[in-house]
Design a protein around this motif. Structure first.
Motif, PDB file in Angstrom:
ATOM      1  N   PRO A 143       0.806  -1.230   0.000  1.00 52.97           N
ATOM      2  CA  PRO A 143       0.000   0.000   0.000  1.00 52.97           C
ATOM      3  C   PRO A 143       0.840   1.282   0.000  1.00 52.97           C
ATOM      4  CG  PRO A 143       0.021  -0.939   2.199  1.00 52.97           C
ATOM      5  CD  PRO A 143       0.820  -1.863   1.333  1.00 52.97           C
ATOM      6  N   VAL A 144       2.153   1.150   0.052  1.00 51.22           N
ATOM      7  CA  VAL A 144       3.040   2.322   0.114  1.00 51.22           C
ATOM      8  C   VAL A 144       3.493   2.699  -1.291  1.00 51.22           C
ATOM      9  CG1 VAL A 144       5.170   3.282   1.080  1.00 51.22           C
ATOM     10  CG2 VAL A 144       3.831   1.637   2.408  1.00 51.22           C
ATOM     11  N   LYS A 145       3.156   3.909  -1.709  1.00 51.72           N
ATOM     12  CA  LYS A 145       3.459   4.328  -3.083  1.00 51.72           C
ATOM     13  C   LYS A 145       4.954   4.519  -3.347  1.00 51.72           C
ATOM     14  CE  LYS A 145      -1.040   6.427  -3.953  1.00 51.72           C
ATOM     15  NZ  LYS A 145      -1.787   7.656  -4.327  1.00 51.72           N
ATOM     16  N   LYS A 146       5.660   5.088  -2.371  1.00 50.39           N
ATOM     17  CA  LYS A 146       7.099   5.334  -2.544  1.00 50.39           C
ATOM     18  C   LYS A 146       7.817   5.063  -1.223  1.00 50.39           C
ATOM     19  CE  LYS A 146       6.568   8.939  -6.084  1.00 50.39           C
ATOM     20  NZ  LYS A 146       6.897  10.341  -6.475  1.00 50.39           N
ATOM     21  N   PHE A 147       8.918   4.323  -1.330  1.00 48.01           N
ATOM     22  CA  PHE A 147       9.683   3.976  -0.140  1.00 48.01           C
ATOM     23  C   PHE A 147      11.156   3.802  -0.517  1.00 48.01           C
ATOM     24  CE2 PHE A 147      11.478   0.856   2.842  1.00 48.01           C
ATOM     25  CZ  PHE A 147      11.109   1.402   4.076  1.00 48.01           C
ATOM     26  N   VAL A 148      12.052   4.401   0.265  1.00 47.04           N
ATOM     27  CA  VAL A 148      13.489   4.295   0.017  1.00 47.04           C
ATOM     28  C   VAL A 148      14.153   3.705   1.249  1.00 47.04           C
ATOM     29  CG1 VAL A 148      15.615   5.532  -0.590  1.00 47.04           C
ATOM     30  CG2 VAL A 148      13.413   6.333  -1.488  1.00 47.04           C
ATOM     31  N   VAL A 149      15.033   2.728   1.052  1.00 44.50           N
ATOM     32  CA  VAL A 149      15.744   2.089   2.162  1.00 44.50           C
ATOM     33  C   VAL A 149      17.242   2.156   1.920  1.00 44.50           C
ATOM     34  CG1 VAL A 149      15.494  -0.206   1.103  1.00 44.50           C
ATOM     35  CG2 VAL A 149      15.991  -0.008   3.545  1.00 44.50           C
ATOM     36  N   TRP A 242      18.301  10.609 -10.357  1.00 54.43           N
ATOM     37  CA  TRP A 242      17.061   9.828 -10.451  1.00 54.43           C
ATOM     38  C   TRP A 242      16.236   9.979  -9.174  1.00 54.43           C
ATOM     39  CZ3 TRP A 242      14.315   5.989  -8.074  1.00 54.43           C
ATOM     40  CH2 TRP A 242      13.361   5.324  -8.832  1.00 54.43           C
ATOM     41  N   LEU A 243      16.881   9.826  -8.011  1.00 51.77           N
ATOM     42  CA  LEU A 243      16.179   9.940  -6.740  1.00 51.77           C
ATOM     43  C   LEU A 243      15.678  11.366  -6.493  1.00 51.77           C
ATOM     44  CD1 LEU A 243      18.294   7.713  -4.324  1.00 51.77           C
ATOM     45  CD2 LEU A 243      15.851   7.499  -4.771  1.00 51.77           C
ATOM     46  N   TYR A 244      16.389  12.338  -7.033  1.00 48.00           N
ATOM     47  CA  TYR A 244      15.988  13.744  -6.905  1.00 48.00           C
ATOM     48  C   TYR A 244      14.620  13.962  -7.548  1.00 48.00           C
ATOM     49  CZ  TYR A 244      16.522  18.854  -6.932  1.00 48.00           C
ATOM     50  OH  TYR A 244      16.357  20.208  -6.735  1.00 48.00           O
ATOM     51  N   GLY A 245      14.403  13.285  -8.659  1.00 49.11           N
ATOM     52  CA  GLY A 245      13.126  13.401  -9.361  1.00 49.11           C
ATOM     53  C   GLY A 245      12.054  12.469  -8.831  1.00 49.11           C
ATOM     54  N   TYR A 246      12.465  11.385  -8.184  1.00 55.78           N
ATOM     55  CA  TYR A 246      11.513  10.364  -7.724  1.00 55.78           C
ATOM     56  C   TYR A 246      10.840  10.717  -6.396  1.00 55.78           C
ATOM     57  CZ  TYR A 246       9.940   5.963  -5.615  1.00 55.78           C
ATOM     58  OH  TYR A 246       9.201   4.992  -4.986  1.00 55.78           O
ATOM     59  N   ALA A 247      11.632  11.060  -5.405  1.00 56.05           N
ATOM     60  CA  ALA A 247      11.092  11.254  -4.055  1.00 56.05           C
ATOM     61  C   ALA A 247      10.285  12.544  -3.924  1.00 56.05           C
ATOM     62  CB  ALA A 247      12.236  11.243  -3.040  1.00 56.05           C
ATOM     63  N   ASP A 248       9.310  12.522  -3.021  1.00 55.04           N
ATOM     64  CA  ASP A 248       8.476  13.692  -2.748  1.00 55.04           C
ATOM     65  C   ASP A 248       9.053  14.488  -1.586  1.00 55.04           C
ATOM     66  OD1 ASP A 248       6.511  13.067  -4.698  1.00 55.04           O
ATOM     67  OD2 ASP A 248       5.633  11.583  -3.324  1.00 55.04           O
ATOM     68  N   THR A 249       8.968  15.805  -1.669  1.00 51.50           N
ATOM     69  CA  THR A 249       9.426  16.676  -0.588  1.00 51.50           C
ATOM     70  C   THR A 249       8.317  16.865   0.446  1.00 51.50           C
ATOM     71  OG1 THR A 249       8.683  18.656  -1.741  1.00 51.50           O
ATOM     72  CG2 THR A 249      10.946  17.947  -2.156  1.00 51.50           C
TER      73      THR A 249
END
Length: 341
Positions: A143-149, A242-249
């Motif tokens: 259910p998690v749209k975006k997640f970084v580990v 890539w991560l700069y464009g992917y993650a939400d602020t």
């Protein structure tokens, strides 16, 4: 009787002198053999160099039988030989393949000279996905749209969208004297080119802050093949971009005093085995040595999943509210400008 004693004495002395002389001669011969045996003749020296060269060349690329296994590209200490080996490396592999190999060894092109051994997969996947240490699917994150580990133990990051791994890559996290903070956090603000607060000479492309008060974030910077940063999470340029464009602020209240909504969920966990064998070197013995199991990942994430989903729902409501307000403003008639007489 006296004559007999004198003759016996003279005979004894003569024998002693002969024995001493023979011993010295033997020692000379022995020393000569020792000296000559430790010096290679030019021909022998040349043969030795040839044999060493053959051994080095035979290890490039490593011959492995099955896909998914790794071999070692050995780099000598001698600069000339090292340059020659990197020349072979450049001819043997394409630019994209070299990039992937260095990434597996937590290196960028600038710091490849730091390596004495490169772990090389038999079949090279330039996307790196074939070698992911992270599970390809995590139901707990569905259910998690975006997640970084970020994994401290293996110096790698992974990105999940609705439970599916979409990207992973190398990182260089905080050195022992300046460890990266661990735990659940959320992406905050970002800046295309930030200047380090430690030194104004350090330029940090595609900086994305995740621990605001500590000034910790991910960004592009040198990857030397071990944890070397001052607490931040270093990335390759392509990955940082890539991560700069992917993650939400985050979303701040007007004036920026408080946070209305948090950004993408980020988990930083574990610790590095300081002074031990580099984790990726273990792939030479076991191709699954760095793999993190579904069970292990689930156990780490489950205690935070409620918080992650709560912040995700809140962010969606805040963003929807902002977008609705913008839409109303756009539909409102513009006040005509007064025409000057």
């Amino acid at each position: 009787m006296n004559i007999f004693v004198k003759k016996s004495f003279l005979y004894t002395c003569l024998c002693a002198l002969l024995l001493i002389s023979c011993k010295k001669e033997i020692e000379k011969i022995s020393d000569t053999f020792k000296d000559t045996s430790s010096i290679e003749s030019p021909a022998e020296k040349q043969d030795s160099i040839k044999k060493d060269s053959v051994v080095q060349k035979e290890s490039i690329p490593a011959q492995m039988k099955d896909n998914g296994f790794y071999g070692a590209f050995i780099l000598p200490k001698d600069k000339k030989l090292r340059d020659s080996m990197f020349s072979v490396f450049s001819k043997q592999y394409t630019e994209k393949e070299r990039y992937a190999i260095l990434a597996l060894n937590r290196l960028d092109s600038k710091n490849k000279w730091n390596a004495d051994t490169l772990v090389v997969p038999v079949k090279i996947d330039t996307t790196l996905m074939a070698y992911s240490p992270f599970p390809m699917q995590l139901d707990v994150l569905s259910p998690v749209k975006k997640f970084v580990v970020f994994s401290y133990p293996i110096q790698a990051y992974g990105v999940y969208s609705n439970g599916s791994l979409v990207k992973w890559g190398p990182t260089s996290m905080g050195k022992k004297s300046a460890k990266t903070k661990t735990g659940l956090t959320f992406a905050n603000w970002k800046k295309k080119l930030a200047i380090s607060t430690v030194s104004s000479e350090w330029k940090l492309p595609y900086n994305f802050n995740i621990f605001n008060l500590d000034g910790i974030g991910w960004h592009q910077y040198d990857l030397p093949g071990y944890p070397a940063s001052h607490s931040c999470l270093r990335l390759l340029m392509n990955d940082a971009k890539w991560l700069y464009g992917y993650a939400d602020t985050w979303v701040l209240n007007p004036g920026g005093a408080t946070t209305k909504a948090k950004g993408t969920a980020v988990l930083v966990y574990g610790d590095y085995k300081w002074g031990g064998r580099k984790p990726w070197r273990k792939l030479l013995d076991d191709p699954n040595a760095n793999n993190i199991s579904v069970e292990e990942m689930t156990k780490m994430i489950e205690p935070s999943i409620e918080k992650i989903l709560q912040e995700q729902d809140n962010r969606e409501k805040v963003v929807d509210s902002i977008n609705a307000a913008k839409a109303v403003l756009e539909q409102m008639p513009q006040t005509p400008k007064a025409i000057e007489p």
